[in-house]
Write a protein that holds these residues in place. Structure first.
Motif, PDB file in Angstrom:
ATOM      1  N   SER C 903       0.839  -1.209   0.000  1.00  0.00           N
ATOM      2  CA  SER C 903       0.000   0.000   0.000  1.00  0.00           C
ATOM      3  C   SER C 903       0.869   1.252   0.000  1.00  0.00           C
ATOM      4  O   SER C 903       0.547   2.238  -0.663  1.00  0.00           O
ATOM      5  CB  SER C 903      -0.934  -0.018   1.206  1.00  0.00           C
ATOM      6  OG  SER C 903      -0.166  -0.159   2.392  1.00  0.00           O
ATOM      7  N   ASP C 904       2.019   1.214   0.684  1.00  0.00           N
ATOM      8  CA  ASP C 904       2.842   2.415   0.740  1.00  0.00           C
ATOM      9  C   ASP C 904       3.453   2.732  -0.623  1.00  0.00           C
ATOM     10  O   ASP C 904       3.777   3.878  -0.909  1.00  0.00           O
ATOM     11  CB  ASP C 904       3.958   2.233   1.778  1.00  0.00           C
ATOM     12  CG  ASP C 904       4.743   3.518   1.969  1.00  0.00           C
ATOM     13  OD1 ASP C 904       4.123   4.509   2.415  1.00  0.00           O
ATOM     14  OD2 ASP C 904       5.945   3.533   1.651  1.00  0.00           O
ATOM     15  N   ARG C 907       0.612   4.497  -2.902  1.00  0.00           N
ATOM     16  CA  ARG C 907      -0.119   5.667  -2.410  1.00  0.00           C
ATOM     17  C   ARG C 907       0.177   6.899  -3.254  1.00  0.00           C
ATOM     18  O   ARG C 907       1.135   6.929  -4.029  1.00  0.00           O
ATOM     19  CB  ARG C 907       0.231   5.917  -0.935  1.00  0.00           C
ATOM     20  CG  ARG C 907       1.641   6.396  -0.751  1.00  0.00           C
ATOM     21  CD  ARG C 907       1.942   6.751   0.707  1.00  0.00           C
ATOM     22  NE  ARG C 907       3.369   6.775   0.942  1.00  0.00           N
ATOM     23  CZ  ARG C 907       4.179   7.786   0.593  1.00  0.00           C
ATOM     24  NH1 ARG C 907       3.687   8.846  -0.015  1.00  0.00           N
ATOM     25  NH2 ARG C 907       5.477   7.722   0.831  1.00  0.00           N
ATOM     26  N   GLU C 908      -0.647   7.905  -3.035  1.00  0.00           N
ATOM     27  CA  GLU C 908      -0.454   9.193  -3.693  1.00  0.00           C
ATOM     28  C   GLU C 908       0.774   9.896  -3.117  1.00  0.00           C
ATOM     29  O   GLU C 908       1.187   9.620  -1.996  1.00  0.00           O
ATOM     30  CB  GLU C 908      -1.687  10.088  -3.434  1.00  0.00           C
ATOM     31  CG  GLU C 908      -2.966   9.575  -4.025  1.00  0.00           C
ATOM     32  CD  GLU C 908      -2.970   9.698  -5.535  1.00  0.00           C
ATOM     33  OE1 GLU C 908      -2.883  10.826  -6.040  1.00  0.00           O
ATOM     34  OE2 GLU C 908      -3.026   8.633  -6.224  1.00  0.00           O
TER      35      GLU C 908
END
Lengths: 94, 223, 1005
Positions: C903-904, C907-908
């Motif tokens: 997820s990291d 991410r944006e």
């Protein structure tokens, strides 16, 4: 400085010839995509740090360049055994 | 020799491994890794007596063979090509005339042959060897230094942590190990004679090192 | 000056060989066979140092490694200065120059001494912690004064002219110490056919046997020693190392021995000889026969010169023919102290008294003294010494049976020497090095080696066996045991007959009582070198330091260069008493390597100067040197950095080199790139698993760029891999990453995917690579080959096996500059030939050699990353804008795929690689500069990213930079600011990192 028996060269050599590659028996998950982030993080980053017996992966870097496993006492630095990749240790912590 | 450049796509796809004669005609003289040290001149001008003798066995063919020590067909093929069996015991070597084979690892051997025969032997291997193996020409990447003399053991003991006592290191034994802050494949080729296979890029460092380590005994360069 | 204390006969010195030496600028004479200490004592030199804290005069106390005071500076010239030399271990040679180190301006008249008398009271234990640490900013001011006052020697200001080296040794049995136990062990092991090394720190073997008048088989012990040494010399597998201190005992019986090969000959080693040598020993079995150090007693003013340990007094008399005084008082808790008095009397000088702290002890030595008519005062102690630069007298008083208090009246005796013996401390230092904890033994009143996992035996004094007969027997037993353990048969050895002396039990006394309480009595020193007193230890205990390790650190006890060899046990006893507990309850501190101080030269060995670190050279290195290259270190490689012409600045050179490539042709030595030969039917599959992009369809004769990630999805290396045959590839890696990538491939093959049929071999050194690049590169190549190198026949990303300048070559048409380029690979033995031919033919095109810096600029103009410069282990391919190099179609979950999808990683606002154009085109942003959106924001400003690559581009006429900006790919055209350390701010616009030829047309021509 450890004196290490290389199971491939079949003799003792000085520690300088070897590298430790961390904890042994960390298998790459067969289906990484099926791992959650947490499972993947545990595979990647989490390792044991026992006081006493520890199974480690070593490579005879300056010699035959083969990897092998070692069971070592982290307190006394005694090497209990070395064994080849794919084999299981016969000396284990209780 | 298979010339990739004139092959049809089908021929090309069938080529499993590229083999090439890497040595030009005799009009072009190769430069060994210690070419710049001009050992010939040193041999002429330098001292003729001393405890350590050094000779570069240069421009030999160095072939690294990787194969399966338990594959009888492969072992037989090697023997057909070199006329001598692969040494299967760890840390041993075998010889047949100008050919020598060093055990490097349970699936790896270093084969030294006369420089001009390299391509011929590579080609024979490609014709003879069955199954999964690799053969790599590393002739340009290393050279051989022969060390001998009454103090050769002292110089080696300053350079490598391996036990070189005659009981532990009989004639014919081979080790890959550290050599000063570089590495070497050391083979005992005679009672007081050892061969070091060293990497090209480290050759100058090892040359400097050997001069320093042998200073108290006297170094004789042989050409 | 005459040698006033020298006996006319006796000792192991050669009176026919006088030697001249200098101490503190004054000349003296000694003899061959002297140590510096024995020669100083022979000349009546009393003061050899000023103490560390109180600046009190100090004299020689001992005669070996345990000496705390006579620590001198040696060296006849600036270059040969050596600090920290124990005069007791330095053999005398003609022309030796020595000086005391503690004492400013001199040891005899010390300004600090006056201050010390005042300052001493101001400097209680923990003084430094308490006083000088606050305020911290003042430390530098305090330090300069303290250092001057301490003055424990100095390093030379010139280079050491001597050579040092190290040598690796292996043996069956390593014997440490060549006293009776060690020699017996060595003789036994040698006769049994073992490979033996025996080392001793002294100049000759024999240990304690050389210090006394003992007999073996009715003959002087030294004769037995000589016979044993002679016999040992006949065995090929026995290495005898005198003047060699075993200074470290490490895991798995690895020991280091510091051999002083020529320190005894002259100020500088003879031509071609090494001064000192480290032996790195791996022993199957180790026999520690290190003996014991005699403990001095702790009594008031026990540091006045003339106060010595009793065994040293005997040794100076018997071994060196030196009586270190005229009127002797012995104070002892045991029988051994009597020996000094007997030897003193034999030498014809006056024994004032033997003060025995015990009541009515009866042993053979005490009886010998009685028969001699020596004055024995039992049940008493020397409670205080008078004198300043030399003992002038002592105060003797009766003490209680436990030794806790003075019970009688004080008698003053005139004397100039006090020999004290508090018993022996086994030399357990080496046994401690491997982590073994010493064990207290009441019977011998000392610590013995504890349990160990090492293959270690002990014999003699280290076991508390102080009688020669016992030491010989234990040495023999250890030798036999070692023989059996290494698989050899037991040996025949007949031990010599030693005198069997009856020994009375020693008294357990360390700290001699005084009339006044310890805190008010004159100073009773425990550790001479660090000036720790009994009162100081009591204070530490009162202030709450209960663990002995804490007491040690608070008081600095044992922190000197002698590691408290004399004082530690006494200190522990004082602490135990203060804490009202036993010594075993108090415990002991342990010892670490090194046993005695070692010169840095001996530790570095030959690894200095040109041999400090290997320098790796390519086959064309000589050419680069001859053509004036400046070199850059890339790992151990020496790579040409740039090739300046006379008068050029570095920037001018770079500008010239860059223009040459873009306008005509340049040449780069690219031989250092890592190259790995990969063969096997699964080679292609393997590549697909370790690279992020696809390899299934790469045809024979083609090359492809690949990115390599870790399991975390972060880029760690990149390079071009060529398909040489269906089952044959050659991979290139970054220069610095070669070894790591190779091990990376092997670890995955050996531990995860052994079923894949593939072999890897390093061929980095085998190939020389000359890269020619620029619009004229095809013309040049065509001149040196018969092959058709036209764009139609030899396309971009093709490789061809052709002949270049007569040499068979593999030529890769790949480009790191964005120009038409050919990487010409030939076997390295022919690299120089091809390189020179390229230069000959290239002259007409202005072929310009360039180095790594121009390479960096040219690739940055193209926005190509350098793994390790533009990546730092925290960026994945998408962060680099290199999603084109990631395949999600591959069936196997290649290394990095799962990591990139954490997820990291998805991410944006992740930091992304962008180009940066400065507002002022002349400004070059320093690499590493941090980006902010508002340079006027309050500190700490929010940081938006940083610059990874930044150069002046002569081709473009403006600076260029690459760097990371949070969400940078969506911020094209926006402005960021780079505040600099000098307060200025550089303004830059975010742009594409491809500054030059964005369509990539030039490499395809």
């Amino acid at each position: 400085m450890l004196h290490i028996y290389c199971p491939h060269c079949a003799e003792y050599r000085e520690e300088e010839e070897f590298h430790c590659a961390g904890q042994a028996h960390i298998a790459r998950p067969l289906d990484p995509e099926a791992c959650s982030d947490q499972e993947w993080g545990e595979y990647l980053f989490f390792r044991k740090n026992p006081r006493g017996l520890h199974h480690e992966l070593w490579v005879h870097a300056a010699g035959c360049r083969k990897f092998f496993n070692m069971t070592r006492d982290t307190q006394t630095y005694e090497i209990k055994e070395v064994y080849k990749i794919g084999e299981q240790p016969s000396v284990v912590a209780e | 020799m298979s010339d990739l450049n004139v092959m049809t796509p089908e021929e090309s796809a069938a080529t499993k491994a590229a083999v090439m004669n890497q040595v030009p005609g005799p009009e072009i003289q190769g430069q060994s890794p210690l070419h710049h040290a001009d050992l010939e001149s040193l041999a002429q001008k330098g001292p003729k007596t001393g405890g350590v003798h050094l000779r570069e066995l240069k421009l030999l063919g160095h072939l690294t063979l990787r194969c399966n020590a338990e594959n009888a067909e492969q072992l037989a093929a090697v023997e057909r090509v070199l006329g001598v069996a692969l040494p299967l015991q760890p840390l041993t070597s075998a010889e047949n005339g100008a050919y020598s084979i060093r055990w490097m690892s349970p699936d790896e051997w270093l084969i030294l042959v006369p420089g001009m025969e390299t391509f011929d032997i590579e080609t024979k291997f490609r014709d003879e060897m069955p199954g999964h193996y690799s053969l790599v020409n590393s002739s340009g990447g290393s050279t051989v230094l022969e060390l001998s003399g009454a103090n050769v053991l002292e110089v080696l003991k300053k350079s490598t942590p391996v036990d070189l006592h005659p009981k532990a290191f009989p004639v014919g034994k081979v080790v890959s190990t550290l050599f000063a802050k570089s590495g070497a494949v050391i083979r005992r080729s005679g009672e007081q004679r050892y061969e070091l296979v060293i990497r090209r890029s480290f050759a100058d460092y090892i040359w400097l090192w050997l001069q320093d380590a042998s200073r108290e005994y006297g170094l004789v360069i042989e050409a | 000056m005459t040698q006033q204390n020298r006996l006319t006969s006796g000792g192991r010195i050669d009176r026919s060989k006088p030697l001249t030496f200098t101490y503190n600028g004054k000349q003296y004479q000694g003899f061959q066979g002297d140590t510096l200490a024995s020669a100083m004592l022979a000349n009546g030199i009393n003061v050899v140092a000023r103490s560390f804290k109180y600046s009190r005069p100090r004299g020689i106390v001992a005669c070996g490694a345990e000496e705390p005071n006579a620590v001198l500076q040696l060296g006849a010239t600036e270059a040969t200065q050596v600090p920290n030399v124990r005069a007791t271990q330095q053999e005398l040679f003609d022309g030796l120059v020595s000086a005391s180190t503690n004492g400013w301006p001199s040891v005899d008249t010390d300004v600090m001494g006056l201050m010390g008398k005042v300052g001493g009271n101001m400097m209680p234990p923990g003084f430094y912690y308490k006083t000088f640490m606050f305020p911290q900013s003042m430390w530098h001011t305090y330090e300069s004064v303290i250092r001057k006052a301490a003055g424990l020697g100095r390093a030379p200001r010139e280079g050491d002219p001597d050579r040092y080296d190290s040598i690796n040794q292996h043996c069956d049995v390593m014997i440490v110490g060549a006293g009776p136990a060690g020699l017996a062990a060595a003789l036994t092991a040698a006769r049994g056919g073992a490979r033996v090394i025996i080392a001793d720190e002294q100049n000759e073997f024999g240990g304690s046997l050389l210090n006394g008048k003992e007999t073996l088989d009715g003959k002087p012990a030294a004769e037995w020693v000589r016979a044993v040494v002679e016999e040992l010399g006949t065995y090929e597998d026995v290495l005898m190392l005198p003047r060699s201190t075993v200074n470290g005992y490490h895991d798995h019986n690895f020991l280091t021995i510091h051999e002083r090969c020529t320190d005894h000959l002259a100020d500088i080693a003879p031509v071609n000889q090494v001064r000192q040598r480290m032996h790195r020993v791996r022993a199957k079995w180790v026999v520690l026969a290190t003996g014991a150090h005699e403990r001095p007693l702790v009594y008031a003013n026990n540091d006045v010169p003339g106060c010595m340990v009793s065994g040293a007094v005997s040794a100076y008399i018997n071994r060196y023919g030196v009586v270190p005084g005229n009127e002797l008082v012995v104070m002892t808790t045991n029988d051994y102290g009597y020996q000094a008095a007997l030897d003193w009397a034999d030498a014809g000088r006056k024994v004032v008294a033997i003060v025995d702290t015990r009541e009515a002890a009866v042993g053979d030595r005490t009886e010998a003294a009685r028969k001699r008519g020596l004055n024995i005062i039992s049940g008493s102690a020397v409670i205080e010494v008078q004198g300043s630069k030399r003992v002038t007298g002592v105060s003797v008083a009766a003490i209680s049976a436990s030794g806790s208090k003075v019970i009688g009246s004080v008698t003053k005796l005139k004397a100039d020497t006090v020999a004290s013996s508090g018993g022996w401390s086994p030399v357990i230092h080496l046994s401690c090095h491997t982590g073994s904890r010493p064990v207290w033994n009441e019977e011998i009143v000392g610590f013995l080696p504890g349990e160990t996992v090492q293959k270690q035996l002990t014999a003699g004094g280290i076991n508390g066996q102080y009688e020669t007969a016992a030491a010989l027997r234990e040495g023999f037993d250890a030798g036999q045991k070692a023989l059996v353990e290494v698989g050899l048969a037991a040996a025949e050895v007949v031990l010599p007959q030693a005198q069997m002396l009856k020994v009375a039990a020693p008294m357990s006394l360390f700290h001699v009582p005084h009339l006044k309480p310890t805190s008010q009595a004159p100073k009773q020193f425990v550790d001479y070198q660090t000036d720790v007193t009994a009162a100081g230890i009591e204070i530490a205990c009162r202030e709450g330091f209960e663990a002995i390790e804490h007491v040690k650190r608070y008081t600095a006890m044992g922190f000197g260069t002698d590691q408290g060899k004399l004082g530690n046990i006494n200190g522990m006893a004082v602490a135990a008493k203060a804490l009202n507990q036993s010594i075993p309850e108090t415990g002991t501190t342990v010892f670490r390597p090194n046993y005695t101080p070692i010169a840095f030269g001996a530790i570095a060995g030959s690894h200095s100067g040109a041999l400090f670190e290997p320098k790796r050279f390519t086959a064309m290195h000589k050419w680069h040197v001859e053509h004036g290259a400046e070199f850059e270190d890339v790992g151990q490689w020496k790579r040409p950095w740039y090739f300046p012409k006379a008068g050029e600045t570095m920037q001018q050179t770079l500008n010239r080199e860059c223009l040459a490539v873009r306008n005509s042709i340049g040449i780069l030595d690219a031989s250092t790139l890592g190259k790995i030969d990969i063969q096997g039917k699964d080679a292609r599959e393997f590549l697909g698993r370790v690279y992020t992009n696809a390899w299934a369809k790469l045809a024979v004769g083609k090359c492809r760029y690949g990115l390599m990630c870790g399991e975390d999805g972060m880029v760690f290396d990149d390079g071009v891999t060529a398909c040489l045959g269906e089952n044959h590839f050659v991979m290139t890696t970054t220069t610095g990453g070669a070894a790591h990538v190779y091990e990376w491939l092997e670890i995955y093959h050996q531990t995860e995917w052994p079923e894949l049929e593939v072999y890897f071999n390093t061929v980095t050194d085998h190939w020389s690579t000359a890269t020619i690049t620029g619009p004229n590169s095809r013309k040049l190549l065509a001149e040196l080959t018969d092959y058709d190198v036209s764009n139609e026949n030899f396309k971009y990303m093709d490789w061809k096996q052709i002949t270049v300048a007569g040499v068979p070559a593999r030529v890769f048409r790949i480009s790191f500059t964005g120009e038409l380029s050919f990487e010409i690979n030939v076997q390295a033995n022919y690299g120089m030939h091809v390189w020179e031919k390229l230069h000959e033919a290239g002259e007409k095109y202005g072929l310009t050699p360039y180095g790594t810096e121009t390479m960096h600029i040219l690739r940055a103009e193209k926005g190509f990353i350098i793994a390790g410069q533009d990546t730092d282990g925290s960026v994945h391919p998408y962060d680099l804008g290199m999603g084109w190099c990631v395949s999600n179609q591959k069936p196997f979950s290649y290394i990095g795929k799962r990591g990139m999808n954490r997820s990291d990683c998805t991410r944006e606002n992740r930091k992304q690689m962008v180009g940066l154009k400065t507002k002022d085109p002349k400004q070059v942003i320093p690499e590493g500069s941090q980006a902010v959106l508002d340079p006027k924001a309050p500190v700490p400003m929010p940081l938006e990213g940083h610059v990874t690559s930044s150069y002046w581009s002569e081709n473009l006429g403006h600076s260029i930079a690459m760097g990371f900006i949070k969400g940078g790919l969506d911020k094209m055209g926006e402005t960021v600011y780079y505040p600099q350390a000098d307060g200025t701010v550089i303004e830059a616009e975010i742009c594409s990192p491809i500054f030059f030829d964005p369509k990539g047309e030039r490499q395809n021509v």
